[in-house]
Scaffold this motif. Structure first.
Motif, PDB file in Angstrom:
ATOM      1  N   VAL B  25       0.911  12.948 -32.905  1.00 30.92           N
ATOM      2  CA  VAL B  25       1.492  13.170 -31.568  1.00 30.92           C
ATOM      3  C   VAL B  25       0.387  13.171 -30.517  1.00 30.92           C
ATOM      4  N   SER B  26      -0.713  13.857 -30.854  1.00 34.62           N
ATOM      5  CA  SER B  26      -1.821  13.970 -29.899  1.00 34.62           C
ATOM      6  C   SER B  26      -2.414  12.590 -29.583  1.00 34.62           C
ATOM      7  N   ALA B  27      -2.702  11.817 -30.658  1.00 34.29           N
ATOM      8  CA  ALA B  27      -3.335  10.504 -30.460  1.00 34.29           C
ATOM      9  C   ALA B  27      -2.420   9.554 -29.688  1.00 34.29           C
ATOM     10  N   THR B  28      -1.161   9.488 -30.116  1.00 31.42           N
ATOM     11  CA  THR B  28      -0.252   8.529 -29.469  1.00 31.42           C
ATOM     12  C   THR B  28       0.040   8.931 -28.030  1.00 31.42           C
ATOM     13  N   SER B  29       0.185  10.238 -27.782  1.00 31.24           N
ATOM     14  CA  SER B  29       0.486  10.619 -26.394  1.00 31.24           C
ATOM     15  C   SER B  29      -0.736  10.408 -25.495  1.00 31.24           C
ATOM     16  N   ASN B  30      -1.943  10.570 -26.059  1.00 32.54           N
ATOM     17  CA  ASN B  30      -3.143  10.271 -25.265  1.00 32.54           C
ATOM     18  C   ASN B  30      -3.191   8.783 -24.911  1.00 32.54           C
ATOM     19  N   ASP B  31      -2.853   7.946 -25.913  1.00 33.38           N
ATOM     20  CA  ASP B  31      -2.828   6.495 -25.666  1.00 33.38           C
ATOM     21  C   ASP B  31      -1.827   6.160 -24.551  1.00 33.38           C
ATOM     22  N   MET B  32      -0.625   6.776 -24.691  1.00 32.87           N
ATOM     23  CA  MET B  32       0.427   6.475 -23.694  1.00 32.87           C
ATOM     24  C   MET B  32       0.023   7.002 -22.316  1.00 32.87           C
ATOM     25  N   LYS B  33      -0.653   8.173 -22.326  1.00 27.58           N
ATOM     26  CA  LYS B  33      -1.111   8.744 -21.049  1.00 27.58           C
ATOM     27  C   LYS B  33      -2.106   7.804 -20.374  1.00 27.58           C
ATOM     28  N   ASP B  34      -3.016   7.250 -21.205  1.00 27.14           N
ATOM     29  CA  ASP B  34      -4.005   6.304 -20.657  1.00 27.14           C
ATOM     30  C   ASP B  34      -3.287   5.101 -20.036  1.00 27.14           C
ATOM     31  N   THR B  35      -2.284   4.613 -20.746  1.00 25.81           N
ATOM     32  CA  THR B  35      -1.533   3.452 -20.230  1.00 25.81           C
ATOM     33  C   THR B  35      -0.850   3.807 -18.906  1.00 25.81           C
ATOM     34  N   VAL B  36      -0.238   5.005 -18.869  1.00 26.26           N
ATOM     35  CA  VAL B  36       0.460   5.418 -17.631  1.00 26.26           C
ATOM     36  C   VAL B  36      -0.562   5.566 -16.489  1.00 26.26           C
ATOM     37  N   LYS B  37      -1.754   6.093 -16.825  1.00 26.94           N
ATOM     38  CA  LYS B  37      -2.796   6.220 -15.782  1.00 26.94           C
ATOM     39  C   LYS B  37      -3.213   4.833 -15.278  1.00 26.94           C
ATOM     40  N   ASN B  38      -3.243   3.866 -16.213  1.00 23.66           N
ATOM     41  CA  ASN B  38      -3.546   2.486 -15.802  1.00 23.66           C
ATOM     42  C   ASN B  38      -2.481   1.964 -14.840  1.00 23.66           C
ATOM     43  N   ILE B  39      -1.225   2.341 -15.117  1.00 20.09           N
ATOM     44  CA  ILE B  39      -0.132   1.914 -14.224  1.00 20.09           C
ATOM     45  C   ILE B  39      -0.347   2.526 -12.836  1.00 20.09           C
ATOM     46  N   VAL B  40      -0.717   3.840 -12.839  1.00 20.32           N
ATOM     47  CA  VAL B  40      -0.946   4.522 -11.558  1.00 20.32           C
ATOM     48  C   VAL B  40      -2.061   3.811 -10.778  1.00 20.32           C
ATOM     49  N   THR B  41      -3.158   3.454 -11.493  1.00 16.89           N
ATOM     50  CA  THR B  41      -4.284   2.755 -10.839  1.00 16.89           C
ATOM     51  C   THR B  41      -3.806   1.418 -10.271  1.00 16.89           C
ATOM     52  N   ALA B  42      -3.020   0.690 -11.102  1.00 16.30           N
ATOM     53  CA  ALA B  42      -2.527  -0.621 -10.669  1.00 16.30           C
ATOM     54  C   ALA B  42      -1.603  -0.497  -9.456  1.00 16.30           C
ATOM     55  N   VAL B  43      -0.786   0.587  -9.456  1.00 15.50           N
ATOM     56  CA  VAL B  43       0.116   0.809  -8.305  1.00 15.50           C
ATOM     57  C   VAL B  43      -0.713   1.053  -7.046  1.00 15.50           C
ATOM     58  N   ASN B  44      -1.747   1.883  -7.204  1.00 14.63           N
ATOM     59  CA  ASN B  44      -2.600   2.172  -6.041  1.00 14.63           C
ATOM     60  C   ASN B  44      -3.302   0.923  -5.520  1.00 14.63           C
ATOM     61  N   LYS B  45      -3.638   0.009  -6.486  1.00 17.59           N
ATOM     62  CA  LYS B  45      -4.291  -1.249  -6.084  1.00 17.59           C
ATOM     63  C   LYS B  45      -3.267  -2.313  -5.692  1.00 17.59           C
ATOM     64  N   LYS B  46      -1.979  -1.962  -5.812  1.00 18.89           N
ATOM     65  CA  LYS B  46      -0.858  -2.875  -5.550  1.00 18.89           C
ATOM     66  C   LYS B  46      -0.964  -4.160  -6.388  1.00 18.89           C
ATOM     67  N   ASN B  47      -1.417  -4.007  -7.634  1.00 23.59           N
ATOM     68  CA  ASN B  47      -1.574  -5.148  -8.541  1.00 23.59           C
ATOM     69  C   ASN B  47      -0.331  -5.242  -9.432  1.00 23.59           C
ATOM     70  N   THR B  48       0.642  -6.033  -9.023  1.00 25.29           N
ATOM     71  CA  THR B  48       1.942  -6.116  -9.713  1.00 25.29           C
ATOM     72  C   THR B  48       1.781  -6.648 -11.142  1.00 25.29           C
ATOM     73  N   ALA B  49       0.905  -7.638 -11.309  1.00 23.15           N
ATOM     74  CA  ALA B  49       0.707  -8.221 -12.647  1.00 23.15           C
ATOM     75  C   ALA B  49       0.197  -7.163 -13.618  1.00 23.15           C
ATOM     76  N   GLU B  50      -0.757  -6.371 -13.127  1.00 21.89           N
ATOM     77  CA  GLU B  50      -1.351  -5.310 -13.961  1.00 21.89           C
ATOM     78  C   GLU B  50      -0.295  -4.243 -14.300  1.00 21.89           C
ATOM     79  N   ILE B  51       0.544  -3.914 -13.322  1.00 18.22           N
ATOM     80  CA  ILE B  51       1.627  -2.931 -13.557  1.00 18.22           C
ATOM     81  C   ILE B  51       2.538  -3.443 -14.667  1.00 18.22           C
ATOM     82  N   GLU B  52       2.941  -4.707 -14.550  1.00 23.19           N
ATOM     83  CA  GLU B  52       3.870  -5.305 -15.522  1.00 23.19           C
ATOM     84  C   GLU B  52       3.234  -5.338 -16.909  1.00 23.19           C
ATOM     85  N   LYS B  53       1.927  -5.687 -16.935  1.00 23.42           N
ATOM     86  CA  LYS B  53       1.221  -5.774 -18.222  1.00 23.42           C
ATOM     87  C   LYS B  53       1.190  -4.390 -18.889  1.00 23.42           C
TER      88      LYS B  53
END
Lengths: 225, 125
Positions: B25-53
């Motif tokens: 649970v710890s490992a997978t949720s950390n992975d998913m958290k990292d991915t969600v943080k990447n989405i947040v970064t992409a949203v802030n950069k307004k990078n739609t392709a990165e958000i979708e990826k």
């Protein structure tokens, strides 16, 4: 609902396995620790059974841990008397040589009515007939009557009573019980011969017993049941 | 003695399942958290392709872990997390505010999941 059905079957099998693994002592005479385990186990199993929100593992793991701890404590109790005493407690004499031990009763928080109830359940209606009464570790009362109220035992009447051979079940529900055959020095062929003499097929026998003296009894299945 | 050994095996298996489930649970949720943080970064950069990826990555991660989560977590926790992740996956990339809110919600849910599985004093008592 199908999930609940499957969960219930799984938990039922696990609880049965756990109770069997805990040993026959669990069912025959519940010590305080075993009583706690039995209650906890039923509670823990009921949770995931009735609430599909709770994962099945949340029921299985505590049952595994409880059974393991019970086995460890029993094993420790076998090795060490002090631990055994700590887990199961000690028997307490409440009637000592015909005299009521009020201090012991107070320590057990046992009222006279409770004691009289337990005596009556043992078939003793007069407290004056009791020489010793002991509250065992499982809460049951053991009673020794005064000499004059004890039932006459064979050993006092006969010098040596003849030994009766013990009958063993050798066929149960049409199935031959191999382990018991050894105890009565018989073989499968002897059973077949005996049944042939009685004109009975093996599958029609509900119970067949034999003793070491060769006394055999056969009870047939009733056909209209 | 045989029963004691079996009891040791059962206890070890129970402990193993607990430790493995926490690590999983710890490992997978950390992975998913990292991915969600990447989405947040992409949203802030307004990078739609990165958000979708990253949304696709999150979807794959969630598909792989949902069985484990449903086996070891209280189903209400699991449902809350599942709902939050679905909100991210189905959200409109242009509605940045809503997407960031959903991301926060998933991060909070995942943190809460890991926290509730920890064998610390607060959870024990």
């Amino acid at each position: 609902m199908t999930a609940i059905l499957i969960r219930t079957i799984i938990l039922y099998l696990i609880v049965i396995a756990a109770m069997r693994f805990s040993g026959k002592r669990q069912l025959a005479q519940l010590q305080p620790a075993e009583f706690v385990i039995a209650i906890l186990m039923s509670e823990v199993a009921a949770l995931p059974m009735e609430d599909s929100e709770v994962p099945l593992l949340a029921g299985i793991i505590p049952i595994g841990v409880l059974v393991s701890m019970e086995i460890f404590l029993s094993a420790l109790g076998l090795k060490n008397f002090k631990i055994r005493k700590l887990i199961t407690g000690s028997p307490v004499i409440v009637i000592n040589n015909g005299k009521l031990d009020q201090k012991a009763m107070k320590s057990l928080r046992l009222t006279v009515s409770d004691l009289l109830d337990s005596l009556r359940l043992q078939g003793v209606f007069d407290i004056n007939e009791v020489q010793y009464a002991i509250v065992e570790t499982n809460g049951e009362l053991s009673v020794l009557l005064k000499n004059e109220y004890r039932p006459i035992e064979t050993r006092y009447v006969l010098k040596k009573a003849p030994e009766e051979p013990v009958p063993f079940s050798i066929v149960c529900d049409g199935i031959i019980l191999d382990n018991n055959l050894k105890n009565v020095n018989m073989k499968e062929s002897d059973i077949n011969k005996c049944l042939k003499r009685k004109n009975t097929a093996l599958k029609d026998v509900i119970l067949m017993t034999a003793d070491s003296d060769g006394n055999i009894s056969v009870i047939k299945k009733e056909k209209n049941l | 003695m045989k029963r004691v050994w079996i009891a040791i095996v059962i206890l070890a298996a129970c402990a193993g399942i607990c430790i493995a489930s926490y690590s999983g649970v710890s490992a997978t949720s950390n992975d998913m958290k990292d991915t969600v943080k990447n989405i947040v970064t992409a949203v802030n950069k307004k990078n739609t392709a990165e958000i979708e990826k990253n949304k696709n990555v999150l979807k794959n991660q969630w598909d792989k872990t949902r069985t484990l989560y449903s086996c070891v977590l209280t189903h209400s926790h699991f449902d809350d997390t599942s709902q939050s992740i679905n909100n991210i996956l189905q959200s409109d990339n242009k509605d940045e505010k809503k997407l960031l809110e959903d991301c926060d919600s998933v991060i909070y849910s995942l943190d809460h999941l890991v926290d509730s599985e920890k064998a610390n004093l607060r959870n024990i008592f």
